[in-house]
Structure formats: C-alpha cells, structure tokens
Design a protein around this motif. Sequence first.
Motif, mmCIF file in Angstrom:
data_model
loop_
_atom_site.group_PDB
_atom_site.id
_atom_site.type_symbol
_atom_site.label_atom_id
_atom_site.label_comp_id
_atom_site.label_asym_id
_atom_site.label_seq_id
_atom_site.Cartn_x
_atom_site.Cartn_y
_atom_site.Cartn_z
ATOM 1 N N TRP A 292 0.814 -1.224 0.000
ATOM 2 C CA TRP A 292 0.000 0.000 0.000
ATOM 3 C C TRP A 292 0.843 1.267 0.000
ATOM 4 O O TRP A 292 0.322 2.357 -0.212
ATOM 5 N N TYR A 293 2.137 1.145 0.246
ATOM 6 C CA TYR A 293 3.005 2.318 0.366
ATOM 7 C C TYR A 293 3.020 3.174 -0.911
ATOM 8 O O TYR A 293 2.837 4.402 -0.835
ATOM 9 N N PRO A 294 3.202 2.568 -2.117
ATOM 10 C CA PRO A 294 3.247 3.427 -3.317
ATOM 11 C C PRO A 294 1.957 4.194 -3.561
ATOM 12 O O PRO A 294 1.985 5.388 -3.868
ATOM 13 N N LEU A 297 1.545 7.011 -1.135
ATOM 14 C CA LEU A 297 2.380 8.168 -1.484
ATOM 15 C C LEU A 297 1.697 9.024 -2.544
ATOM 16 O O LEU A 297 1.712 10.256 -2.485
ATOM 17 N N LEU A 298 1.074 8.349 -3.510
ATOM 18 C CA LEU A 298 0.377 9.087 -4.557
ATOM 19 C C LEU A 298 -0.824 9.827 -3.985
ATOM 20 O O LEU A 298 -1.068 10.995 -4.320
ATOM 21 N N ALA A 299 -1.556 9.140 -3.117
ATOM 22 C CA ALA A 299 -2.739 9.776 -2.529
ATOM 23 C C ALA A 299 -2.369 10.888 -1.563
ATOM 24 O O ALA A 299 -3.147 11.825 -1.350
ATOM 25 N N PHE A 324 -8.662 7.347 -3.859
ATOM 26 C CA PHE A 324 -8.135 8.612 -4.390
ATOM 27 C C PHE A 324 -6.871 8.374 -5.207
ATOM 28 O O PHE A 324 -6.682 8.953 -6.292
ATOM 29 N N GLY A 325 -5.984 7.501 -4.715
ATOM 30 C CA GLY A 325 -4.742 7.224 -5.446
ATOM 31 C C GLY A 325 -5.013 6.580 -6.796
ATOM 32 O O GLY A 325 -4.377 6.932 -7.802
#
Length: 433
Positions: A292-294, A297-299, A324-325
Amino acid sequence: MTLEPPAAQESAGVDMPAPTAAPLVLSLGIVLMAAGVATNMAFLLTGGVLFVVGLGRWISQLLPHRGHCREALVEPALRPRPVVVEPGAVERMRRGMPGYRLRLPEKVHPLSAGVKGGIVGGLVMPLPALVYGVLSGRGIWYPINLLSGMLLPNVGDLSVAELERFSPSLLLIGVVIHATISLMLGLIYGVLMPMLPHLARPIAWGALLMPLLWTAVSYSVLGVVNRTIRGYIEWPWFVLSQLIFGVTAAIVFMRMSHRNRYMAGFLGGLIGGAIMPIPAVLWSLLMKHGIWYPVNLLAAMGYPNPGELSIEQLESFHPTWLAFGVAVHLALTISFGLAFALVLPRMPSIPGPIAWGGLLMPLLWTASSYGLMGVVNPVLQQRVDWAWFVVSQFVFGVVAAIVVVRSEEVHIPPAGRGAERTDYIASDPEAQA
C-alpha cells in the motif's frame, strides 16, 4: 543410405561422468574465503576447509577407474532413428539473389568512438549535478562527495554539512570513479551499438518522453506541494515505472493507431497504467514497506497536511486513500496516453543510436551506482537526489551517442568493400567475368 549407430550404443549402457558436488563445494569454499578476508576469520577458516575438501574430492574423481558411472540406454523404440543421408547439392548463390555477398552492417564505428563518446559525455555530465548543487543550496562539492561514497565505506558516516565541504581526497576518488565509469560505459555502448535493433518512432519517443515528462512534473509539483513526500519516493524505481508505462503505451498505440489514434492513445495509457505499478509494488515489498506504500504516497499529494504523515501511516491500508490514489493514477495515465497520441504525429524520428544512448546509459549507470551505494553506504542512497542523478546520466548518454554517431566509420574486414580491399573484388571470378 543410412548412418548405422555405433556399436557401443547397442551395448547395455554408456560410461558417463559421475555426478559430483565437488565443484560446488570448491566454489563455495572460495567465496567464503574471500568473504572471510573482508568480514570474519570464521568464514576464512570454513572456506579453507571446504576448499580443501572440494578440491580433493574433485581430483579423486579424475583418477583411473573412478569418476564414471554406467548409464543405461533407453528402450530401442525410444532411441533416435538413424540419420538418412540424401546425396545432392545445395543451390549456388548467384548475383542478384537475396543474400548474395550480404554484409550487414557494411561499416561500424570503431571501439575508439565509444571511448571518445565516454570522455565527452563524462565532461558534460557533471553540469546537471553542479546545477543541482547550486539550486539546492548544498554547493558544488556535495554531488562529488556523494559519488566517492560508491567505493569509500566511511563516507556514509559523514554529516550533510561535511558532505557539502571541499575535500581533496573525496574529490580525487570521485573524479577517478567518474572517469572510469564514463570510459567503461562509453566503450560498452560502442561495442553494443552495431548489435542494437532499430527502435520504432513511437517506442523511442514513448521510452524517452514519458519518464522525462512524468518524472519532471511529479518532482516539480512535489517540490512545491510537499518536499517530505518527495523525499519518501525512491526515484530510480519511479523512473523505471514510467519507462515501463511509456514502452507499453507506445506498443499498444502502434498496434491500434490504424483505427483511431486517440482511442489507441486512451487504451495505451490505460494498459500502460495497469502495468506501471508493478515495479513500484516490487520495490515496496523489497523495502518491507508493504503493497500500500506506493499508492498511499500518490494519494498523500491530496492530503491536507501530508508532511505530518508517518511511515507507519503510509504503509497501512486506507480505503479512501486507495480510491483517491487509483483515481489520480488513472487520470494521469489516460491524460499522458491521449497527449502521446496528439503529439506523436508532429514529432520527428529519433536516430536509433541516440535513442539507445538516452535509454541504456541512465539504466546502466543508475543501476550500478544505486547497487554499489546500497552495499557500501546504504545511508547515502537516501541522500542522493536520484531524479537529478538520472538527468545527468541521460545527458551523458545522449552526448556520448552523438559523439559516437558523428565519429568516422570503418569497413568490416575482410568482406568490406573498403579502399584497401580492392583485391577481394578483383579475385571474385564472377565479377571478373
């Protein structure tokens, strides 16, 4: 007429080298001995024992009547059938036939062209790094001192203030590393260039344009919105994701553009966007950040106070952040795909050697630097601004490729029709006739 099988094959079996683990034991012993010299005496002693055991076992296998075993033959019905010889002659090549006196390529750039490209590219490449040092306020010595950390293990213990200062020893080591890698990569490029395949215009632009545009936009926006989030991103993996997106979107566009290029761009962005997260998720799993980290980061770019987010929050699953991401990711990939379809017909063709130079050099140089620094000084991996680093390698690759392309070409001996090989043409009986 047939070739009868040898009589030995009709026997009950055949002598074969006996399986042995001696080479593996010997190689393991050598590795442990080398590791022991650098780390611990226990590895050295264990490696020495394995070395003696493996070597002794291997030598014993070479003694007479040892080291062989009898392998039984398969059933006659399962054996290969005898080769049937059909006498005849092959068709002779004649002038005008495809393949007659075929020489591909006729001329190539000499290896010295790669060395020249590496030298010129190496002289130009530091400019983006020095510009970064000035714009970031860290000074011109910061990138050079970081470069020396690829080999010197103690550089990772230096503070940021110490890395910003002038150090004669670090400057000397950095210049040696820079010159060595520049020459090595230039030489590799000069050797590989005649063997590199042609790059279609959409793939060349997709592979070059997408990583540059996407990374530049993301880096600039995050620099204004939130520098903390920008520091959490591993930019080599980020650029690799954009490269995969660009190549995938270009391939889809090429296959479907004969129908409707805007639909092809839409689908290219959609399919490229579906594949693009794979490198980011793999990197996150390798770094033990979770899957879930990437996307978090985008969200986080839309989070009211993203600078307050902790690593633990970014590694956790949040349904709203995921939605949202994904929405941001889809909007960006489809927009880039449509923009690609709109701009590509107006773009000129990129010469293949320059496209390969802009692709290969950043990949090779960044991968080797990132890997070496991760082994020697893992702390420095977090201090290098990899987006600027990749830009420097891109400049190096393009400049080196231009120098190689503009260098003199030489004919391939001995079949080349060079000025010094007129005797070859004169000795051709058909040419003389």
